[in-house]
Design a protein around this motif. Structure first.
Motif, PDB file in Angstrom:
ATOM      1  N   ILE A   7       0.839  -1.196   0.000  1.00  0.00           N
ATOM      2  CA  ILE A   7       0.000   0.000   0.000  1.00  0.00           C
ATOM      3  C   ILE A   7       0.873   1.244   0.000  1.00  0.00           C
ATOM      4  O   ILE A   7       2.005   1.232   0.484  1.00  0.00           O
ATOM      5  N   THR A   8       0.328   2.299  -0.587  1.00  0.00           N
ATOM      6  CA  THR A   8       0.897   3.632  -0.462  1.00  0.00           C
ATOM      7  C   THR A   8      -0.155   4.460   0.258  1.00  0.00           C
ATOM      8  O   THR A   8      -1.320   4.468  -0.136  1.00  0.00           O
ATOM      9  N   LEU A   9       0.257   5.135   1.337  1.00  0.00           N
ATOM     10  CA  LEU A   9      -0.649   5.988   2.110  1.00  0.00           C
ATOM     11  C   LEU A   9      -0.283   7.445   1.912  1.00  0.00           C
ATOM     12  O   LEU A   9       0.891   7.796   1.884  1.00  0.00           O
ATOM     13  N   TYR A  10      -1.315   8.292   1.791  1.00  0.00           N
ATOM     14  CA  TYR A  10      -1.096   9.729   1.834  1.00  0.00           C
ATOM     15  C   TYR A  10      -2.011  10.261   2.931  1.00  0.00           C
ATOM     16  O   TYR A  10      -3.240  10.141   2.832  1.00  0.00           O
ATOM     17  N   PRO A  11      -1.450  10.822   3.996  1.00  0.00           N
ATOM     18  CA  PRO A  11      -2.285  11.232   5.129  1.00  0.00           C
ATOM     19  C   PRO A  11      -3.228  12.370   4.784  1.00  0.00           C
ATOM     20  O   PRO A  11      -2.865  13.312   4.083  1.00  0.00           O
ATOM     21  N   ILE A  12      -4.433  12.246   5.272  1.00  0.00           N
ATOM     22  CA  ILE A  12      -5.429  13.320   5.219  1.00  0.00           C
ATOM     23  C   ILE A  12      -5.610  13.736   6.679  1.00  0.00           C
ATOM     24  O   ILE A  12      -6.080  12.952   7.501  1.00  0.00           O
ATOM     25  N   HIS A  13      -5.226  14.934   7.009  1.00  0.00           N
ATOM     26  CA  HIS A  13      -5.167  15.333   8.412  1.00  0.00           C
ATOM     27  C   HIS A  13      -6.515  15.712   8.998  1.00  0.00           C
ATOM     28  O   HIS A  13      -6.627  15.923  10.187  1.00  0.00           O
ATOM     29  N   GLY A  14      -7.521  15.785   8.167  1.00  0.00           N
ATOM     30  CA  GLY A  14      -8.866  16.065   8.656  1.00  0.00           C
ATOM     31  C   GLY A  14      -9.849  15.928   7.522  1.00  0.00           C
ATOM     32  O   GLY A  14      -9.486  16.023   6.354  1.00  0.00           O
ATOM     33  N   ILE A  15     -11.090  15.690   7.892  1.00  0.00           N
ATOM     34  CA  ILE A  15     -12.131  15.624   6.880  1.00  0.00           C
ATOM     35  C   ILE A  15     -13.117  16.740   7.142  1.00  0.00           C
ATOM     36  O   ILE A  15     -13.147  17.318   8.234  1.00  0.00           O
ATOM     37  N   ALA A  16     -13.908  17.047   6.145  1.00  0.00           N
ATOM     38  CA  ALA A  16     -14.849  18.157   6.241  1.00  0.00           C
ATOM     39  C   ALA A  16     -15.818  17.929   7.386  1.00  0.00           C
ATOM     40  O   ALA A  16     -16.412  16.865   7.511  1.00  0.00           O
ATOM     41  N   GLY A  17     -15.946  18.929   8.212  1.00  0.00           N
ATOM     42  CA  GLY A  17     -16.915  18.881   9.304  1.00  0.00           C
ATOM     43  C   GLY A  17     -18.205  19.542   8.874  1.00  0.00           C
ATOM     44  O   GLY A  17     -18.475  19.717   7.683  1.00  0.00           O
ATOM     45  N   ASN A  18     -18.959  19.950   9.817  1.00  0.00           N
ATOM     46  CA  ASN A  18     -20.223  20.615   9.541  1.00  0.00           C
ATOM     47  C   ASN A  18     -19.950  22.100   9.323  1.00  0.00           C
ATOM     48  O   ASN A  18     -19.734  22.851  10.256  1.00  0.00           O
ATOM     49  N   PHE A  19     -19.934  22.515   8.076  1.00  0.00           N
ATOM     50  CA  PHE A  19     -19.660  23.908   7.727  1.00  0.00           C
ATOM     51  C   PHE A  19     -20.958  24.659   7.496  1.00  0.00           C
ATOM     52  O   PHE A  19     -21.119  25.370   6.519  1.00  0.00           O
ATOM     53  N   GLY A  20     -21.909  24.475   8.392  1.00  0.00           N
ATOM     54  CA  GLY A  20     -23.178  25.147   8.241  1.00  0.00           C
ATOM     55  C   GLY A  20     -24.172  24.339   7.423  1.00  0.00           C
ATOM     56  O   GLY A  20     -25.312  24.750   7.256  1.00  0.00           O
ATOM     57  N   ASP A  21     -23.745  23.200   6.907  1.00  0.00           N
ATOM     58  CA  ASP A  21     -24.662  22.334   6.197  1.00  0.00           C
ATOM     59  C   ASP A  21     -25.509  21.584   7.223  1.00  0.00           C
ATOM     60  O   ASP A  21     -25.142  21.460   8.380  1.00  0.00           O
ATOM     61  N   ASP A  22     -26.621  21.049   6.763  1.00  0.00           N
ATOM     62  CA  ASP A  22     -27.498  20.326   7.674  1.00  0.00           C
ATOM     63  C   ASP A  22     -26.899  19.005   8.140  1.00  0.00           C
ATOM     64  O   ASP A  22     -27.251  18.492   9.188  1.00  0.00           O
ATOM     65  N   PHE A  23     -25.993  18.419   7.341  1.00  0.00           N
ATOM     66  CA  PHE A  23     -25.440  17.105   7.667  1.00  0.00           C
ATOM     67  C   PHE A  23     -23.921  17.130   7.573  1.00  0.00           C
ATOM     68  O   PHE A  23     -23.372  17.443   6.517  1.00  0.00           O
ATOM     69  N   GLU A  87       9.803   0.248  -9.898  1.00  0.00           N
ATOM     70  CA  GLU A  87       8.942   1.068 -10.748  1.00  0.00           C
ATOM     71  C   GLU A  87       7.493   1.089 -10.283  1.00  0.00           C
ATOM     72  O   GLU A  87       6.851   2.133 -10.290  1.00  0.00           O
ATOM     73  N   VAL A  88       6.957  -0.056  -9.866  1.00  0.00           N
ATOM     74  CA  VAL A  88       5.558  -0.106  -9.454  1.00  0.00           C
ATOM     75  C   VAL A  88       5.323   0.754  -8.206  1.00  0.00           C
ATOM     76  O   VAL A  88       4.295   1.418  -8.083  1.00  0.00           O
ATOM     77  N   GLU A  89       6.278   0.799  -7.294  1.00  0.00           N
ATOM     78  CA  GLU A  89       6.166   1.652  -6.112  1.00  0.00           C
ATOM     79  C   GLU A  89       6.252   3.128  -6.495  1.00  0.00           C
ATOM     80  O   GLU A  89       5.527   3.961  -5.955  1.00  0.00           O
ATOM     81  N   THR A  90       7.123   3.446  -7.433  1.00  0.00           N
ATOM     82  CA  THR A  90       7.237   4.821  -7.926  1.00  0.00           C
ATOM     83  C   THR A  90       5.940   5.267  -8.580  1.00  0.00           C
ATOM     84  O   THR A  90       5.462   6.386  -8.351  1.00  0.00           O
ATOM     85  N   GLN A  91       5.329   4.399  -9.378  1.00  0.00           N
ATOM     86  CA  GLN A  91       4.054   4.725 -10.021  1.00  0.00           C
ATOM     87  C   GLN A  91       2.950   4.920  -8.983  1.00  0.00           C
ATOM     88  O   GLN A  91       2.124   5.827  -9.107  1.00  0.00           O
ATOM     89  N   SER A  92       2.948   4.095  -7.949  1.00  0.00           N
ATOM     90  CA  SER A  92       1.958   4.225  -6.885  1.00  0.00           C
ATOM     91  C   SER A  92       2.113   5.560  -6.160  1.00  0.00           C
ATOM     92  O   SER A  92       1.125   6.261  -5.904  1.00  0.00           O
ATOM     93  N   MET A  93       3.343   5.916  -5.827  1.00  0.00           N
ATOM     94  CA  MET A  93       3.587   7.199  -5.155  1.00  0.00           C
ATOM     95  C   MET A  93       3.166   8.362  -6.041  1.00  0.00           C
ATOM     96  O   MET A  93       2.570   9.331  -5.565  1.00  0.00           O
ATOM     97  N   PHE A  94       3.444   8.283  -7.335  1.00  0.00           N
ATOM     98  CA  PHE A  94       3.054   9.349  -8.257  1.00  0.00           C
ATOM     99  C   PHE A  94       1.530   9.475  -8.316  1.00  0.00           C
ATOM    100  O   PHE A  94       0.993  10.579  -8.276  1.00  0.00           O
ATOM    101  N   LEU A  95       0.841   8.345  -8.392  1.00  0.00           N
ATOM    102  CA  LEU A  95      -0.618   8.355  -8.430  1.00  0.00           C
ATOM    103  C   LEU A  95      -1.191   9.012  -7.185  1.00  0.00           C
ATOM    104  O   LEU A  95      -2.030   9.917  -7.266  1.00  0.00           O
ATOM    105  N   VAL A  96      -0.742   8.600  -6.022  1.00  0.00           N
ATOM    106  CA  VAL A  96      -1.274   9.127  -4.774  1.00  0.00           C
ATOM    107  C   VAL A  96      -0.921  10.605  -4.609  1.00  0.00           C
ATOM    108  O   VAL A  96      -1.743  11.405  -4.169  1.00  0.00           O
ATOM    109  N   ARG A  97       0.272  10.985  -4.981  1.00  0.00           N
ATOM    110  CA  ARG A  97       0.653  12.410  -4.893  1.00  0.00           C
ATOM    111  C   ARG A  97      -0.150  13.268  -5.867  1.00  0.00           C
ATOM    112  O   ARG A  97      -0.512  14.401  -5.548  1.00  0.00           O
TER     113      ARG A  97
END
Length: 120
Positions: A7-23, A87-97
């Motif tokens: 696996i290649t992981l790219y961290p997402i440090h937060g996800i969208a919260g409630n920005f005034g939307d109903d849900f 090469e396959v790891e390099t391609q994976s990193m490029f895709l995720v980036r």
């Protein structure tokens, strides 16, 4: 030698919260498929521990390792590859980036829609 699941992981440090939307964002929809073999996922607690990153201690700081253990969400690309890095790891990193760059361009924002009519 047989191919390994990787696996290649790219961290997402937060996800969208409630920005005034109903849900607010419903984390139960995760993992969410983005492309074949690429998902946005909640990282299970205890999966990323300091011990996992021990082999990198000579190359990255303890503070960086600690920040890795605090990742709660990530873009994840699953693929098969041989032992080691090639090469396959390099391609994976490029895709995720590339996908992460697109996420930085697309930012959540409220938008008002107006109906326009034209007479004549």
């Amino acid at each position: 030698m047989a191919a390994l699941d990787k696996i290649t992981l790219y961290p997402i440090h937060g996800i969208a919260g409630n920005f005034g939307d109903d849900f607010p964002f419903d984390v139960s929809v995760l993992p969410a498929s983005i492309l074949p073999d690429v998902t946005l996922e909640k990282i299970p607690p205890g999966l990323l521990t300091p011990e996992i990153f021990g082999i990198f201690r000579e190359h990255i700081s303890a503070k960086t390792i600690e920040s890795f253990t605090g990742i709660h969400y990530a873009l994840v690309h699953r693929f098969r590859g041989d032992f080691g890095t090639g090469e396959v790891e390099t391609q994976s990193m490029f895709l995720v980036r590339t996908l992460s760059a697109l996420l930085r361009i697309i930012r959540p924002m409220r938008q008002r829609f107006f109906c326009h009519s034209r007479n004549g």
